[in-house]
Design an enzyme around this catalytic site. Structure first.
Site, short mmCIF file in Angstrom:
data_model
loop_
_atom_site.label_atom_id
_atom_site.label_comp_id
_atom_site.label_asym_id
_atom_site.label_seq_id
_atom_site.Cartn_x
_atom_site.Cartn_y
_atom_site.Cartn_z
CE LYS A 143 25.53 7.02 -68.57
NZ LYS A 143 25.76 5.30 -68.17
CG HIS A 183 18.00 3.87 -67.50
ND1 HIS A 183 17.45 2.25 -67.39
CD2 HIS A 183 19.00 4.34 -67.10
CE1 HIS A 183 18.89 2.06 -66.44
NE2 HIS A 183 19.61 2.71 -66.41
CB SER A 217 19.69 1.19 -81.90
OG SER A 217 18.57 1.22 -80.61
CG HIS A 237 26.66 -2.17 -72.90
ND1 HIS A 237 26.43 -1.03 -73.30
CD2 HIS A 237 27.55 -2.10 -74.27
CE1 HIS A 237 25.70 -0.42 -74.77
NE2 HIS A 237 27.01 -1.28 -75.07
CB SER A 276 18.00 -1.36 -77.34
OG SER A 276 18.77 -0.87 -77.84
CG ASN A 336 30.52 5.42 -66.89
OD1 ASN A 336 29.10 4.87 -67.06
ND2 ASN A 336 30.81 5.11 -66.11
CD GLN A 339 27.37 11.13 -74.32
OE1 GLN A 339 27.97 12.39 -75.34
NE2 GLN A 339 27.42 9.61 -74.42
CG ASP A 369 24.74 3.52 -75.06
OD1 ASP A 369 26.13 2.55 -73.87
OD2 ASP A 369 24.09 3.41 -74.42
CB SER A 420 22.67 10.08 -68.67
OG SER A 420 22.57 9.44 -68.03
CB CYS A 455 19.99 -0.36 -63.56
SG CYS A 455 20.91 0.10 -64.80
CG HIS A 488 20.62 1.80 -76.07
ND1 HIS A 488 20.60 0.34 -76.50
CD2 HIS A 488 21.17 2.35 -74.95
CE1 HIS A 488 21.51 0.39 -75.57
NE2 HIS A 488 22.08 1.38 -74.71
CD GLU A 494 25.15 7.58 -71.89
OE1 GLU A 494 25.33 8.60 -72.10
OE2 GLU A 494 23.54 7.87 -71.38
CG ASP A 545 22.39 6.32 -67.01
OD1 ASP A 545 22.23 4.97 -67.17
OD2 ASP A 545 22.08 6.76 -67.72
CG ASN A 546 26.25 3.71 -64.38
OD1 ASN A 546 25.47 4.93 -65.23
ND2 ASN A 546 26.36 2.95 -64.74
P1 NAI Z 1 30.81 -1.33 -62.12
O1 NAI Z 1 32.57 -1.45 -62.46
O2 NAI Z 1 30.64 -0.06 -61.25
O3 NAI Z 1 30.17 -2.72 -61.40
C1 NAI Z 1 30.82 -3.97 -61.94
C2 NAI Z 1 30.65 -5.30 -60.45
O4 NAI Z 1 30.49 -5.50 -61.46
C3 NAI Z 1 32.16 -4.63 -59.62
O5 NAI Z 1 32.34 -3.71 -58.88
C4 NAI Z 1 33.41 -5.27 -60.51
O6 NAI Z 1 33.75 -5.93 -59.33
C5 NAI Z 1 32.52 -6.19 -60.46
N1 NAI Z 1 32.12 -8.05 -61.06
C6 NAI Z 1 32.72 -7.73 -62.49
N2 NAI Z 1 33.27 -9.20 -62.37
C7 NAI Z 1 32.38 -9.92 -61.32
C8 NAI Z 1 32.16 -11.28 -61.55
N3 NAI Z 1 33.04 -12.41 -62.52
N4 NAI Z 1 31.42 -11.89 -60.59
C9 NAI Z 1 30.69 -10.94 -59.75
N5 NAI Z 1 31.36 -9.78 -59.91
C10 NAI Z 1 31.87 -9.12 -60.64
O7 NAI Z 1 30.10 -1.24 -63.74
P2 NAI Z 1 28.43 -0.19 -63.51
O8 NAI Z 1 28.69 1.37 -63.89
O9 NAI Z 1 27.36 -1.10 -62.39
O10 NAI Z 1 28.29 -0.85 -65.03
C11 NAI Z 1 27.31 -2.07 -65.03
C12 NAI Z 1 26.94 -2.67 -66.26
O11 NAI Z 1 26.15 -2.56 -66.89
C13 NAI Z 1 28.23 -2.54 -67.71
O12 NAI Z 1 28.64 -3.38 -68.00
C14 NAI Z 1 27.44 -0.81 -68.19
O13 NAI Z 1 28.59 -0.74 -68.97
C15 NAI Z 1 26.17 -1.77 -68.12
N6 NAI Z 1 25.37 -0.19 -67.81
C16 NAI Z 1 24.15 -1.17 -68.62
C17 NAI Z 1 23.31 0.13 -68.29
C18 NAI Z 1 22.03 -0.30 -68.79
O14 NAI Z 1 21.13 0.58 -68.90
N7 NAI Z 1 21.18 -1.80 -68.83
C19 NAI Z 1 22.91 1.68 -66.99
C20 NAI Z 1 24.60 1.58 -67.07
C21 NAI Z 1 25.12 0.46 -67.16
#
Ligand code: NAI
Length: 475
Positions: free
Chosen positions: A228, A396, A74, A343, A79, A223, A408, A137, A404, A237, A51, A198, A232-233
């Site tokens: 991180k 963020h 990006s 993501h 983003s 990650n 990196q 990322d 984070s 968020c 991003h 990332e 960050d997550n």
């Molecule tokens: P995580 O693996 O810690 O959490 C995801 C959770 O979703 C898990 O606990 C899993 O059991 C649950 N899950 C999976 N399928 C499901 C379903 N059908 N129904 C309900 N729950 C379900 O992953 P994390 O680190 O929380 O990341 C989640 C997403 O967010 C990823 O795609 C990551 O790349 C993205 N992300 C986005 C950010 C942003 O700024 N927008 C920042 C950091 C991560």
């Protein structure tokens, strides 16, 4: 210099915000100081796909300060902050008429074709086959190189089918154009010493490729540095989910029913933030451990089907696909807000929604669409189902991204300078470096650490100077 951004005249505004961000990114600034003389990234040609925000501008200029040549895109069509992109291209010493910074190919609101064109441009290194490092990322840059090399080896590019998402058709078209006998992608892949990834979703892809024997170069999973994903997550968020909702809709969150799908790191931050605003938060989960955590944190945990008709705000945080389906959206309350912070955009079935007979899309403003069902009720979808904190707001804040991005930079230095120590595989940074990242952020918050005595260190079996936890400790 080749580049493509929205408007270089935004560079001055971008530079002012970069200056403010530098103060809020003590980890990156400390790394600049530590490595100013030794220049560990001299000779590194880093292609970044992350991003293109103000925080990322500070990351890019840190990589440059350590000696790297950089080209950037990006990793999402919505983003980019155009003033950040402009400032990076112009650079601290350039002007819009005479840019002296880093080639960036990114603007807010790219089409999918433009997005993948940008990725291709940033991978095309003047005077070389390609970069020798990737900073990714979500894994799109890594994917393009791997698919290109795979199809070159096979000697053909398979057709996309009707079942494939629209984006895959775009990628296949690009590869059909660029997979040739000259084996451009294979040569790029051969020149890459490694990738630092990332986010959770990109890391999943890397482990999958490694398991299938397809990974072509080593990877560091940034990650899963504690500093991180647990920051960050979660805390990132916790900040930016509310920012996204407010800037998109400005709806009062207090008193509303909010559903958070997934209670991983991102879900925990989102649920906490929504509760902080006074929403009644309901969590959905598939994992019994995370479901139990949510319950013990005081959230109702149930299925989406149970609450789809009573909730006002939906946020998907799973990194999985088809979480909110078209039939769910049809059952929602009038003007329910539907958003994703994971993501990729496939957490919400946007294609299915668009195919609903009689549905009408009314764009309220960029990245906010009202979808009106034939019975007259509507829902609001943020950022076309793409990550709403970066699509509708600015992602963020700097301080958390400093954690984070310090990981990196350290990961880039590791892979670039100690290539022989990292045969093809997926690695995390050692704990002492994770602790170092945290340490670099304590002073700014006025944190005073307790000093372990020699005796105490011996009693719990660690060194006085750390690491303080075993690798299996979960924080
Ligand atoms: P995580 O693996 O810690 O959490 C995801 C959770 O979703 C898990 O606990 C899993 O059991 C649950 N899950 C999976 N399928 C499901 C379903 N059908 N129904 C309900 N729950 C379900 O992953 P994390 O680190 O929380 O990341 C989640 C997403 O967010 C990823 O795609 C990551 O790349 C993205 N992300 C986005 C950010 C942003 O700024 N927008 C920042 C950091 C991560």
């Amino acid at each position: 210099m080749d580049f493509k951004v929205a408007d270089l005249s935004l560079a001055e505004f971008g530079r002012k915000e970069i200056r403010l961000a530098e103060h809020e990114m003590p980890g990156l600034m400390a790394i600049r100081k530590e490595y100013a003389a030794s220049q560990p990234l001299r000779g590194a040609k880093i292609m970044g796909s992350l991003h293109m925000t103000i925080q990322t501008a500070v990351l890019i200029e840190t990589l440059v300060a350590l000696g790297a040549e950089v080209r950037w895109v990006s990793c999402n069509i919505f983003s980019t902050q155009d003033h950040a992109a402009a400032a990076v291209v112009v650079g601290p010493d350039g002007t819009p008429e005479d840019p002296k910074g880093v080639p960036v190919f990114a603007w807010k609101g790219e089409t999918l074709e433009e997005y993948w064109w940008c990725t291709e441009q940033a991978l095309a290194w003047p005077g070389a086959d390609g970069p020798n490092m990737i900073l990714d990322d979500g894994g799109d840059a890594t994917l393009l190189v791997h698919k290109g090399a795979e199809y070159e080896k096979a000697g053909f590019v398979p057709e996309a089918t009707g079942d494939d998402p629209e984006e895959w058709h775009v990628i296949i078209d690009l590869l059909k154009r660029t997979v040739t006998d000259e084996k451009r992608w294979s040569r790029i892949a051969e020149g890459i010493k490694g990738v630092t990834e990332e986010t959770t979703t990109g890391v999943h892809r890397l482990y999958e490729m490694h398991k299938n024997g397809q990974l072509l170069f080593p990877a560091i999973n940034v990650n899963d540095s504690v500093t991180k994903s647990k920051f960050d997550n979660k805390y990132g968020c916790r900040h930016s989910v509310i920012d996204g909702l407010n800037r998109a809709t400005d709806v009062l969150i207090g008193g509303k029913v909010a559903v958070v799908c997934g209670y991983g790191d991102v879900g925990k931050g989102c649920a906490d933030a929504l509760r902080g605003q006074g929403a009644r938060v309901i969590v959905t989960e598939i994992d019994p451990i995370c479901a139990l955590q949510a319950a013990m944190d005081g959230f109702q945990v149930t299925t989406l089907e149970d609450v789809v008709g009573i909730a006002d705000i939906f946020v998907t945080t799973t990194g999985n696909f088809n979480i909110i389906r078209a039939d769910h959206m049809a059952q929602m309350k009038h003007q329910a807000i539907v958003s994703n912070i994971g993501h990729f955009d496939n957490e919400i079935d946007m294609a299915g929604l668009a195919k609903t007979p009689g549905i009408e899309r009314r764009t309220i403003k960029p990245q906010v669409d009202e979808w009106v069902f034939p019975d007259g009720h509507s829902i609001l979808v943020l950022a076309e189902g793409r990550l709403m904190n970066l699509g509708c707001a600015t992602g963020h804040p700097s301080f958390v991204m400093s954690n984070s991005f310090t990981n990196q930079v350290i990961a880039q230095i590791e892979l670039f300078t100690k290539t022989a120590d990292y045969p093809i595989g997926v690695y995390t940074l050692p704990k002492h470096l994770d602790e170092k990242v945290a340490r670099l952020h304590l002073d700014a918050l006025g944190v005073k650490l307790t000093q372990l005595t020699k005796e105490q260190a011996a009693y719990i079996g660690v060194h006085v100077e750390g690491p303080y936890k075993s690798d299996h400790y979960r924080y």
